[in-house]
Design an enzyme around this catalytic site. Structure first.
Site, PDB file in Angstrom:
ATOM      1  N   ASP A  49     -60.266 -31.271  16.149  1.00 12.97           N
ATOM      2  CA  ASP A  49     -60.354 -31.307  14.689  1.00 12.97           C
ATOM      3  C   ASP A  49     -61.666 -31.958  14.262  1.00 12.97           C
ATOM      4  OD1 ASP A  49     -59.215 -33.548  15.953  1.00 12.97           O
ATOM      5  OD2 ASP A  49     -58.387 -34.307  14.092  1.00 12.97           O
ATOM      6  N   GLY A  67     -54.509 -34.178  16.612  1.00 18.26           N
ATOM      7  CA  GLY A  67     -55.314 -33.727  15.482  1.00 18.26           C
ATOM      8  C   GLY A  67     -55.658 -32.247  15.457  1.00 18.26           C
ATOM      9  N   ASP A 112     -55.217 -37.607  10.597  1.00 20.72           N
ATOM     10  CA  ASP A 112     -54.274 -38.599  10.061  1.00 20.72           C
ATOM     11  C   ASP A 112     -54.957 -39.867   9.589  1.00 20.72           C
ATOM     12  OD1 ASP A 112     -54.917 -39.336  12.849  1.00 20.72           O
ATOM     13  OD2 ASP A 112     -53.457 -40.948  12.527  1.00 20.72           O
ATOM     14  N   ASP A 160     -66.368 -37.541  16.410  1.00 18.98           N
ATOM     15  CA  ASP A 160     -66.884 -38.728  15.737  1.00 18.98           C
ATOM     16  C   ASP A 160     -67.895 -39.400  16.679  1.00 18.98           C
ATOM     17  OD1 ASP A 160     -66.282 -40.480  13.322  1.00 18.98           O
ATOM     18  OD2 ASP A 160     -65.857 -41.897  14.922  1.00 18.98           O
ATOM     19  N   LYS A 170     -69.160 -35.370  12.771  1.00 14.33           N
ATOM     20  CA  LYS A 170     -69.828 -36.478  12.081  1.00 14.33           C
ATOM     21  C   LYS A 170     -70.980 -36.938  12.962  1.00 14.33           C
ATOM     22  CE  LYS A 170     -66.189 -38.950   9.500  1.00 14.33           C
ATOM     23  NZ  LYS A 170     -65.352 -40.175   9.522  1.00 14.33           N
ATOM     24  N   ARG A 176     -51.336 -35.593   8.002  1.00 17.95           N
ATOM     25  CA  ARG A 176     -51.778 -34.472   8.841  1.00 17.95           C
ATOM     26  C   ARG A 176     -51.394 -33.133   8.207  1.00 17.95           C
ATOM     27  NH1 ARG A 176     -53.274 -36.597  13.945  1.00 17.95           N
ATOM     28  NH2 ARG A 176     -52.012 -38.343  14.677  1.00 17.95           N
ATOM     29  N   PHE A 209     -64.283 -41.526   5.222  1.00 15.44           N
ATOM     30  CA  PHE A 209     -62.922 -41.567   5.749  1.00 15.44           C
ATOM     31  C   PHE A 209     -62.180 -40.354   5.202  1.00 15.44           C
ATOM     32  CE2 PHE A 209     -58.869 -42.853   6.981  1.00 15.44           C
ATOM     33  CZ  PHE A 209     -58.958 -43.989   7.781  1.00 15.44           C
TER      34      PHE A 209
HETATM   35  C1  PRP Z   1     -59.288 -38.466  16.659  1.00 11.50           C
HETATM   36  C2  PRP Z   1     -59.775 -37.044  16.499  1.00 11.50           C
HETATM   37  C3  PRP Z   1     -60.505 -36.802  17.774  1.00 11.50           C
HETATM   38  C4  PRP Z   1     -61.086 -38.165  18.115  1.00 11.50           C
HETATM   39  C5  PRP Z   1     -62.537 -38.219  17.736  1.00 11.50           C
HETATM   40  O1  PRP Z   1     -58.134 -38.451  17.449  1.00 11.50           O
HETATM   41  O2  PRP Z   1     -58.674 -36.162  16.375  1.00 11.50           O
HETATM   42  O3  PRP Z   1     -59.629 -36.407  18.804  1.00 11.50           O
HETATM   43  O4  PRP Z   1     -60.355 -39.132  17.319  1.00 11.50           O
HETATM   44  O5  PRP Z   1     -63.059 -39.509  17.959  1.00 11.50           O
HETATM   45  P1  PRP Z   1     -64.282 -39.824  18.907  1.00 11.50           P
HETATM   46  O6  PRP Z   1     -65.250 -38.676  18.806  1.00 11.50           O
HETATM   47  O7  PRP Z   1     -64.843 -41.079  18.330  1.00 11.50           O
HETATM   48  O8  PRP Z   1     -63.778 -40.014  20.278  1.00 11.50           O
HETATM   49  P2  PRP Z   1     -57.163 -39.718  17.560  1.00 11.50           P
HETATM   50  O9  PRP Z   1     -57.562 -40.532  18.747  1.00 11.50           O
HETATM   51  O10 PRP Z   1     -57.101 -40.418  16.242  1.00 11.50           O
HETATM   52  O11 PRP Z   1     -55.752 -39.073  17.901  1.00 11.50           O
HETATM   53  P3  PRP Z   1     -54.974 -37.982  17.028  1.00 11.50           P
HETATM   54  O12 PRP Z   1     -55.691 -36.682  17.233  1.00 11.50           O
HETATM   55  O13 PRP Z   1     -53.606 -37.964  17.602  1.00 11.50           O
HETATM   56  O14 PRP Z   1     -55.008 -38.444  15.600  1.00 11.50           O
HETATM   57 MG    MG Z   2     -55.938 -40.054  14.767  1.00  5.96          MG
HETATM   58 MN    MN Z   3     -57.539 -36.314  18.139  1.00  9.84          MN
END
Ligand code: PRP
Ligand code: MG
Ligand code: MN
Length: 175
Positions: free
Chosen positions: A100, A44, A159, A103, A131, A165, A152
């Site tokens: 990025d 991300g 993604d 959460d 968030k 992305r 969302f």
């Molecule tokens: C997403 C985002 C963060 C993470 C945040 O990555 O890019 O890295 O989730 O979530 P959290 O704070 O609840 O841990 P994802 O695991 O979807 O992988 P990606 O970056 O490859 O999309």
């Molecule tokens: Mg992801």
């Molecule tokens: Mn990520």
């Protein structure tokens, strides 16, 4: 399951302005250091990091980590598996992690725990999006671009099922 884009949350122009602002803060904070290592969390952070580092006018190096949450759930479980680790030892270095979005915070809590144990000189976090209403742990974030509501979203690296992305802006999708 299909999702449709239903609005622009953050336009290209708004993102670009913020990226410049964050880069200036980072440059000011690290101006004394000549050993900054910027670490992107794949996948991300890729787009944001690419834009950000080109606005940080300091000598720096980059590296990446790839992690994946265990389990099939779309919710972060807090248990993180390292798919790609850093290439080099970071002992004694100034490390800036780029995300990025934060959460639940569980991914970064886990990652920062691991990296701190490697005896870094300093470890900071920069995220484009936050968030806070979703947080499940106590995580200190040093640089935040935008606090956003629990919607969302996709684009600018983020993604939905690996798609979107490459959208140049951040969009909300219908839920
Ligand atoms: C997403 C985002 C963060 C993470 C945040 O990555 O890019 O890295 O989730 O979530 P959290 O704070 O609840 O841990 P994802 O695991 O979807 O992988 P990606 O970056 O490859 O999309
Ligand atoms: Mg992801
Ligand atoms: Mn990520």
């Amino acid at each position: 399951m299909d999702k449709k884009i239903d609005g622009v949350l953050l336009s290209e122009e708004v993102i670009e302005k913020k990226v410049i602002e964050l880069a200036q803060q980072i440059k000011a904070d690290y101006r004394q250091e000549d050993d900054l290592l910027v670490v992107g969390v794949l996948k991300g952070a890729n787009i944001f990091m690419g834009d950000l580092i080109r606005k940080i006018d300091l000598p720096l190096e980059i590296d990446f980590m790839a992690v994946s949450s265990y389990g099939a759930s779309t919710e972060s479980s807090g248990v993180v598996r390292i798919l790609k680790d850093l290439d080099a030892d970071i002992k004694g270095r100034h490390v800036l992690i780029i995300e990025d979005i934060v959460d639940t915070g569980l991914t970064l809590q886990y990652l920062t725990d691991i990296l701190k144990r490697r005896k870094v000189d300093s470890l900071r976090i920069c995220t484009l999006l936050d968030k806070p209403s979703r947080r499940k742990c106590d995580l200190h974030i040093d640089y935040v671009g935008f606090e956003i509501p629990d919607r969302f979203i996709v684009g600018y690296g983020i993604d939905y099922a690996e798609k979107y992305r490459n959208l140049p802006y951040i969009a909300t999708v219908e839920e």
